[in-house]
Design an enzyme around this catalytic site. Structure first.
Site, PDB file in Angstrom:
ATOM      1  N   HIS A   1       0.856  -1.188   0.000  1.00  0.00           N
ATOM      2  CA  HIS A   1       0.000   0.000   0.000  1.00  0.00           C
ATOM      3  C   HIS A   1       0.889   1.234   0.000  1.00  0.00           C
ATOM      4  O   HIS A   1       1.563   1.510   0.985  1.00  0.00           O
ATOM      5  CB  HIS A   1      -0.903  -0.018   1.233  1.00  0.00           C
ATOM      6  CG  HIS A   1      -1.757   1.194   1.359  1.00  0.00           C
ATOM      7  ND1 HIS A   1      -2.912   1.350   0.634  1.00  0.00           N
ATOM      8  CD2 HIS A   1      -1.627   2.323   2.089  1.00  0.00           C
ATOM      9  CE1 HIS A   1      -3.456   2.518   0.928  1.00  0.00           C
ATOM     10  NE2 HIS A   1      -2.693   3.131   1.808  1.00  0.00           N
TER      11      HIS A   1
ATOM     12  N   ASP B   1       0.918   5.172  -0.169  1.00  0.00           N
ATOM     13  CA  ASP B   1       0.155   6.416  -0.161  1.00  0.00           C
ATOM     14  C   ASP B   1       0.755   7.369  -1.187  1.00  0.00           C
ATOM     15  O   ASP B   1       1.962   7.610  -1.182  1.00  0.00           O
ATOM     16  CB  ASP B   1       0.177   7.010   1.248  1.00  0.00           C
ATOM     17  CG  ASP B   1      -0.633   6.146   2.210  1.00  0.00           C
ATOM     18  OD1 ASP B   1      -1.834   5.988   1.969  1.00  0.00           O
ATOM     19  OD2 ASP B   1      -0.053   5.597   3.167  1.00  0.00           O
TER      20      ASP B   1
ATOM     21  N   ASP C   1      -7.667   1.685   2.589  1.00  0.00           N
ATOM     22  CA  ASP C   1      -7.233   2.614   3.640  1.00  0.00           C
ATOM     23  C   ASP C   1      -8.031   3.908   3.690  1.00  0.00           C
ATOM     24  O   ASP C   1      -7.593   4.877   4.287  1.00  0.00           O
ATOM     25  CB  ASP C   1      -5.740   2.925   3.404  1.00  0.00           C
ATOM     26  CG  ASP C   1      -5.113   3.664   4.563  1.00  0.00           C
ATOM     27  OD1 ASP C   1      -5.571   3.449   5.693  1.00  0.00           O
ATOM     28  OD2 ASP C   1      -4.183   4.460   4.338  1.00  0.00           O
TER      29      ASP C   1
ATOM     30  N   HIS D   1      -6.354   9.779  -0.659  1.00  0.00           N
ATOM     31  CA  HIS D   1      -6.943   9.680   0.681  1.00  0.00           C
ATOM     32  C   HIS D   1      -6.119  10.218   1.847  1.00  0.00           C
ATOM     33  O   HIS D   1      -6.501  10.005   3.005  1.00  0.00           O
ATOM     34  CB  HIS D   1      -7.423   8.247   0.954  1.00  0.00           C
ATOM     35  CG  HIS D   1      -6.327   7.225   1.068  1.00  0.00           C
ATOM     36  ND1 HIS D   1      -6.071   6.306   0.086  1.00  0.00           N
ATOM     37  CD2 HIS D   1      -5.440   6.970   2.047  1.00  0.00           C
ATOM     38  CE1 HIS D   1      -5.063   5.531   0.465  1.00  0.00           C
ATOM     39  NE2 HIS D   1      -4.662   5.920   1.641  1.00  0.00           N
TER      40      HIS D   1
END
Ligand SMILES: [Zn+2]
Length: 1021
Positions: free
Chosen positions: A260, A262, A372, A577
């Site tokens: 993951h 970001d 997330d 996000h």
């Protein structure tokens, strides 16, 4: 054949095994101490420091100075390039040789001009394998470059992870050498570790745990760390244990590698590009060595970055995508926030993402992937389905502070009834390490036991940790089918969802939004980002409408397809996000605001060019209305003397008109009373404004209804202490409500600014604290059914929350909030824990509280945080968290909200249209004085024509997106003055539904809608 234990003591046996593999105790004589063999220093290390992130080619040309291990380099966000020369000793023939490199920064190894290995200590990646089994013909003398980013896995927070970054942090290399790696020791260690974990996880209640205990104890008896020939006996025992199989009913864990990343968070966008490069090169290496390894990877934007920055790596990725092992997932441009982006933005996330995946890899994603994100809009299932996606994966709801979500596998039903199969990995993580504890948790935590017998386990370090490790793959391989543990297979999202769907008869359904009971401050934090997002969404909407009309009205006009795609992609990127929620560091805010600025400046040029192409130029002022209904509004225009003047204009639906001043039925009057209050009236509303700017009264004249609750005032600013438990920029806690303090210190009392006519207004200033001030102009326009509050705040607070309240004379158990392509209701009471956990909620342009035949709507032009408790409607205005951005929201803010009392229902009172009007100002254009007012499209309520654009394929076709906005089933006729040859229904990816032509008649196009249905049409011109 097992040795009899001396004592029946579980603890000593377990600890004995733990000490045998400990990296702290007894490493002089235990197995762990034998992991690495001989080491050898590097020949030379030299370094070069760069403030910028430069390419490898540029870096090679620089002057490198000698570097000694342990020396520091920095500061934060810089890059230190290292040139390393090394020679592997001849005597290491036949051995596995590693280049060992330990640092607190993030590294990438380059060899022969190509990136070959990402290095991150926190991600258990500290070595580059030079040879798996050194042969004579292999090069023994090698030159490597190591690109070290001066930031850690999670940026450079000062003192804690989410604290604002320390701009002056220094980094160093702690270890740099060659080493012999004993692979056989590693394999045996893994078996020991897994058995010890089984003993611990299964506990004393299960006999299988004891079988593991006695196995591992006997392995210690058999294994002499100094004699590798003793390993095989120990491994034979381990293998016997691991190969004892389950029965058929055992739960199946679908393991998928993941990382993951970001797209920006505690580090800037530019660093994310390198995080992707470092992580994915590691993944591709692992794929080369492990033919069964599968990796899932989201966010088209990150693929796009890697394509342009690491083309060699990208072609390897393309190779593995084709093989079905490197699997693009999610279908979106970035993993966006699930609440704040507009409906059209949500569609564009998929449109840009899916089209990218199709172009680059020849495939569309079948699942939406948002592990997330801070909550999920009830309109997402319909948008997913419209983009060819029927499966959804997340796990974030396990972060709920109050209520435990009752399912892991279920059907999620959206606002319109669309259903998608949804899975929350029961291990509650998207960064697993393939440990026994996680596999056991995956089965135990599964809330749909008996209904769903398959679960996902996403393993691998995220955020630059480089994803999975060889160790994780080895762990999973050991326990594919081991009695007492769930079965494990390397799998794909498609396989998981297909099997869940095949056995879905007993699955339950969850209807409506997936609300995250945490991070509710993210609807308000970084107000500037929110405002820019809203205004840029509006601007791009208008550019597309105007450009589409220009295309129809002017044969020479070129639709700015490429430029628009560029601007949309910037807007979509900022919806990531941790960006639009405001949970990022200051450097990311700077980047985001720069991108918004690009959208604004380029977008304004595009809008002007399109408007100029709408008709013959001339000396007159006209208005362009991008909304699908006729508007009567007061606009500000320049008159001949260059002084701004006002005019009440009629603007046709999706069309333009010269400004023809019409006379209002009733002019606005504003009168200052002897007691200091000011009365404002426009024939629709009558307001009494107190000295301190609060509303003493707001009367809906037509129905003679007072809006403000007895003994209360409206437009009341209130301040709260806003100190969350940890996640500063993210969280506002329920207890903040107990610290409410009205803002009441008058600096300048209410006074008349505009005395009336077409517009009346009243200004005032209040002191919020010794550091902050709010100035407001309350504006009433002729013929306008709402009062606007144009607000300016000088904001210099710390851990305070500013809101504005309207206690109203309405009693209703539910309030309504606008969401993407529709609205939903949430309770105004706090009966159950599910109700009170929603003390701070999100909405888009409006919220409404209505009883039968009367209600009040609260509109806004750039806010997202609301709460309605009992009869008090509150809009959240500004927060002041200090982490991860120490200066978040400090400075000047401008925003507008409006209050609109109405009779009947909010639907019948056109609250929805009014909120659009507030957000989409009529645009002034130049036109010739003899321009005849024209309208390109009109469609009756309750259908809203949300989007008009050229198709992505170009070729003289338009896309129209409409939705039903009231929550009703209707048939309407879309009228158009544009000559349309054919019309087709298409999906949200603009793929024509060849079985669904739309019926074009001389009256227009007849369309059927169910509640909140989104319909997309393709018009052939
Ligand atoms: Zn994230």
């Amino acid at each position: 054949m097992y040795h009899q234990p001396v004592l029946k003591n579980r603890r000593t046996l377990l600890e004995r095994a733990e000490k045998f593999i400990s990296d702290i105790y007894f490493t002089d004589c235990n197995l762990r101490g034998r992991l690495n063999g001989d080491s050898c220093p590097l020949q030379s290390i030299s370094s070069f420091l760069s403030a910028k992130r430069i390419t490898f080619t540029e870096a090679c040309k620089q002057n490198f100075a000698p570097y000694k291990v342990g020396e520091t380099f920095g500061p934060t966000w810089w890059t230190c390039w290292f040139k390393v020369t090394l020679t592997i000793p001849e005597s290491w023939r036949g051995r596995e040789v590693h280049f060992l490199w330990e640092s607190d920064g993030e590294g990438m190894v380059w060899r022969d001009g190509q990136p070959v290995q990402g290095l991150t200590k926190e991600g258990e990646k500290t070595s580059y394998i030079l040879s798996e089994c050194l042969k004579d013909e292999e090069p023994h003398s090698v030159t490597l470059y190591v690109e070290m980013a001066c930031n850690g896995l999670f940026g450079a927070g000062q003192g804690s992870m989410i604290a604002a970054p320390d701009p002056n942090r220094k980094f160093s290399i702690q270890k740099a050498e060659l080493v012999i790696f004993n692979r056989d020791v590693r394999q045996l260690l893994t078996e020991f570790e897994m058995l010890v974990d089984i003993v611990k996880e299964l506990g004393e209640g299960e006999q299988r745990g004891y079988q593991a205990l006695f196995t591992v104890n006997e392995m210690v008896n058999l294994c002499d760390p100094n004699d590798p020939s003793s390993f095989s006996e120990a491994r034979r025992l381990a293998s016997k244990f691991f190969n004892q199989q389950n029965g058929e009913s055992q739960h199946m864990v679908h393991a998928m590698g993941h990382c993951h990343i970001d797209s920006a968070w505690l580090w800037p966008y530019e660093e994310t590009i390198r995080k992707c490069g470092r992580s994915w090169v590691t993944v591709v290496n692992l794929m080369d060595k492990n033919p069964d390894f599968i990796f899932t990877c989201s966010q088209a934007q990150q693929f796009q970055w890697v394509k342009s920055w690491y083309p060699g790596l990208f072609s390897k990725i393309q190779h593995y995508v084709k093989k079905g092992r490197f699997i693009p997932v999610g279908g979106t441009w970035v993993e966006m926030d699930g609440n704040l982006p507009s409906g059209e933005s949500m569609v564009r996330q998929f449109l840009e993402g899916q089209r990218f995946f199709n172009q680059e890899f020849g495939m569309y994603c079948k699942e939406f992937w948002l592990p997330d994100t801070f909550g999920y809009s009830a309109q997402l299932p319909q948008i997913m389905q419209g983009c060819g996606i029927s499966n959804f994966l997340t796990q974030k709801l396990s972060w709920n502070l109050v209520n435990t979500f009752p399912h892991n596998t279920f059907f999620w039903e959206g606002l319109d009834g669309s259903k998608v199969l949804t899975h929350f990995p029961p291990g509650n993580s998207y960064e697993m390490k393939a440990k026994i504890e996680e596999l056991v948790r995956t089965v135990r935590n599964n809330k749909d036991k008996g209904r769903a017998n398959h679960s996902a386990a996403l393993f691998g370090y995220g955020d630059g940790g480089g994803g999975p490790t060889q160790l994780m793959l080895d762990r999973l391989r050991l326990v594919q089918d081991t009695d007492g543990l769930p079965k494990v297979q390397m799998s794909t999202p498609d396989r998981l969802f297909s099997q869940l769907r095949a056995e879905s008869a007993l699955l339950c359904t969850w209807s409506g939004e997936l609300f995250l009971e945490l991070h509710n401050g993210t609807y308000t934090t970084q107000a500037q980002i929110k405002r820019e997002n809203r205004q840029c969404e509006t601007l791009l909407h208008d550019v597309e409408v105007a450009s589409s009309l220009a295309l129809c009205r002017n044969r020479t006009f070129l639709y700015p397809q490429e430029k628009l795609q560029q601007l949309w992609r910037l807007l979509l990127l900022n919806q990531f996000h941790d960006v639009i929620p405001g949970s990022c560091v200051g450097v990311v805010v700077d980047d985001a605001l720069k991108y918004y600025n690009d959208i604004r400046s380029d977008g304004s040029v595009l809008l002007r060019e399109a408007c100029e192409a709408l008709g013959p130029k001339g000396s007159s002022v006209g208005v362009f209305n991008s909304l699908p209904w006729e508007r009567h509004e007061v606009v500000q225009i320049q008159d001949g003397t260059d002084k701004p003047g006002l005019a009440l204009v009629r603007a046709p639906s999706v069309g333009a008109s010269p400004v023809i001043d019409i006379q209002p039925v009733t002019a606005v009057s504003v009168t200052l009373q002897a007691d200091g209050t000011v009365l404002m009236e426009n024939g629709i509303l009558k307001a009494a404004i107190n000295r301190d700017g609060t509303l003493a009264s707001l009367c809906l004249i037509g129905s003679n209804r007072e809006t403000i609750s007895d003994g209360c005032v409206g437009n009341q600013f209130v301040m709260f202490d806003d100190v969350p438990l940890y996640w500063d920029a993210w969280d506002v806690m329920d207890y903040h409500l107990q610290t409410r303090k009205p803002v009441s210190e008058v600096v300048q009392p209410a006074h008349v600014v505009s005395s009336g006519g077409l517009r009346g207004s009243v200004g005032f200033t209040l002191r919020i604290s010794d550091k902050s001030v709010v100035t407001q102009e309350i504006v009433m326009d002729a013929m306008c059914p709402y009062i606007k509050f144009d607000t300016k705040v000088e904001w210099a607070e710390s851990h305070k929350f500013l809101k504005v309240e309207f206690p109203v004379r309405v009693r209703s158990p539910n309030a309504t909030y606008e969401i993407q392509f529709g609205h939903l209701q949430r309770p105004t009471h706090r009966n159950t824990s599910w109700d009170w956990a929603r003390f701070e909620v999100w909405g888009h342009k409006w919220a409404d509280l209505s009883e039968h035949n009367f209600g009040v709507a609260l509109l806004n032009d750039s806010k997202y945080g609301y709460s309605v408790h009992e009869n008090t409607m509150t809009l959240s205005l500004l927060r002041s968290p200090k982490a991860p951005d120490a200066t978040a929201d400090m400075g000047t803010h401008q925003f507008t909200y409006a209050v609109m009392p109405h009779s009947k229902s909010f639907q019948e009172a056109s609250v929805i249209q009014c909120a659009y009007n507030l957000n989409f100002p009529l645009r002034l254009i130049q036109c010739s004085p003899d321009t005849v007012p024209w309208s390109a499209f009109s469609v009756p309520e309750p259908v809203i024509l949300e989007t008009v654009k050229q198709t992505e394929e170009g070729k003289g076709m338009l896309v129209l997106r409409l939705f039903e906005s009231h929550g009703s089933s209707v048939t309407v006729t879309l009228r158009t003055t544009i000559p349309v040859r054919e019309a087709w229904h298409c999906d949200l990816l603009e793929r024509r539904q060849s079985t669904q032509p739309a019926h074009v008649t001389p009256e227009g196009i007849a369309l059927d809608f169910t509640p909140f249905q989104i319909v997309t049409l393709l018009l052939v011109l």
